[in-house]
Design an enzyme around this catalytic site. Structure first.
Site, PDB file in Angstrom:
ATOM      1  N   CYS A 281       9.540  11.667  22.648  1.00 13.65           N
ATOM      2  CA  CYS A 281       9.426  10.516  23.266  1.00 13.65           C
ATOM      3  C   CYS A 281      10.689   9.973  23.992  1.00 13.65           C
ATOM      4  O   CYS A 281      11.625   9.958  23.365  1.00 13.65           O
ATOM      5  CB  CYS A 281       9.000   9.220  22.331  1.00 13.65           C
ATOM      6  N   LEU A 282      10.833   9.611  24.988  1.00 13.12           N
ATOM      7  CA  LEU A 282      11.859   9.142  25.685  1.00 13.12           C
ATOM      8  C   LEU A 282      12.547   8.050  25.072  1.00 13.12           C
ATOM      9  O   LEU A 282      13.798   7.512  25.506  1.00 13.12           O
ATOM     10  CB  LEU A 282      11.616   8.926  27.583  1.00 13.12           C
TER      11      LEU A 282
ATOM     12  N   GLY B  85       5.877  12.024  30.677  1.00 17.83           N
ATOM     13  CA  GLY B  85       5.260  10.898  30.711  1.00 17.83           C
ATOM     14  C   GLY B  85       5.984   9.733  30.479  1.00 17.83           C
ATOM     15  O   GLY B  85       6.906   9.889  29.984  1.00 17.83           O
TER      16      GLY B  85
ATOM     17  N   GLN C 192       7.945   1.066  28.487  1.00 14.04           N
ATOM     18  CA  GLN C 192       9.361   1.692  27.992  1.00 14.04           C
ATOM     19  C   GLN C 192      10.178   1.434  29.076  1.00 14.04           C
ATOM     20  O   GLN C 192      11.628   1.750  28.832  1.00 14.04           O
ATOM     21  CB  GLN C 192       8.891   3.411  28.061  1.00 14.04           C
TER      22      GLN C 192
ATOM     23  N   HIS D 163      -0.708   9.739  23.766  1.00 17.10           N
ATOM     24  CA  HIS D 163       0.678   9.390  23.655  1.00 17.10           C
ATOM     25  C   HIS D 163       1.076   8.083  24.467  1.00 17.10           C
ATOM     26  O   HIS D 163       1.465   7.203  24.008  1.00 17.10           O
ATOM     27  CB  HIS D 163       1.822  10.461  23.891  1.00 17.10           C
ATOM     28  N   GLU D 164       0.850   8.353  25.812  1.00 18.84           N
ATOM     29  CA  GLU D 164       1.156   7.308  26.861  1.00 18.84           C
ATOM     30  C   GLU D 164       0.297   6.049  26.617  1.00 18.84           C
ATOM     31  O   GLU D 164       1.024   4.695  26.829  1.00 18.84           O
ATOM     32  CB  GLU D 164       1.374   7.951  27.986  1.00 18.84           C
TER      33      GLU D 164
ATOM     34  N   HIS E  83       1.464   3.635  23.941  1.00 19.29           N
ATOM     35  CA  HIS E  83       2.660   2.653  24.267  1.00 19.29           C
ATOM     36  C   HIS E  83       2.091   1.424  24.659  1.00 19.29           C
ATOM     37  O   HIS E  83       2.712   0.564  24.500  1.00 19.29           O
ATOM     38  CB  HIS E  83       3.407   3.283  25.361  1.00 19.29           C
TER      39      HIS E  83
END
Length: 171
Positions: free
Chosen positions: A94-95, A46, A51, A136-137, A140
């Protein structure tokens, strides 16, 4: 194919609230494609526009395992309209917080409404891993990171580690 750099904490843009997308035009479609390319390259399941430094309400995800047919999902202006009653604890990463994984408790099911790339409004029910990924996304988009669900001690440790790394990188 355009792979964009992924922001890492403590970048302040990760804490900003993303703006509503007024119209699904070619620029938004290109952004979605770039986000998918970036997510697959990372690799991740994701990615939210903040991000990559774009403060717009769009997320992409694909939970297909390696070797499976990709099933990309693009959610524009997504909003969770219902949370399930049952909770689940899963390990999240997380990226934007690379190489760290922590257990987080979230609702096991959600209903999300969003606009797709064709401009259609969609309502989707999700459970398990997909429900976690959606939550989660979407966090953000409001400047919330999964480490915000950890104890203060764990969260402070993570932030301190990345602050030190950023200072070293800055010289």
């Amino acid at each position: 194919m355009a792979i964009r750099p992924i922001l890492v904490i403590p970048d302040a843009r990760l804490r900003a609230v993303a703006d509503h997308i007024e119209v699904v035009d070619d620029d938004i479609k290109k952004l979605a494609k770039d986000m998918l390319d970036t997510m697959y390259d990372a690799p991740g399941i994701g990615l939210a526009a903040p991000q990559i430094g774009v403060l717009k309400r769009i997320v992409v995800m694909d939970l297909a395992a390696e070797g499976e047919t990709p099933e990309p999902l693009v959610l524009i202006n997504p909003e969770i309209t219902k949370f399930g009653d049952e909770m689940q604890v899963t390990e999240e990463g997380c990226l934007s917080i690379p190489e760290l994984y922590y257990e987080v408790e979230r609702p096991n099911a959600v209903t999300v409404t969003y606009t797709d790339l064709d401009g259609n409004e969609v309502t989707k029910d999700a459970e398990g891993k997909l429900a976690v990924c959606i939550q989660h996304e979407l966090d953000h988009l409001d400047g919330v990171l999964y480490i915000d669900y950890l104890s203060r001690l764990k969260r402070d440790r993570v932030i301190k580690k990345f602050d030190k790394a950023a200072k070293r990188a800055a010289g």
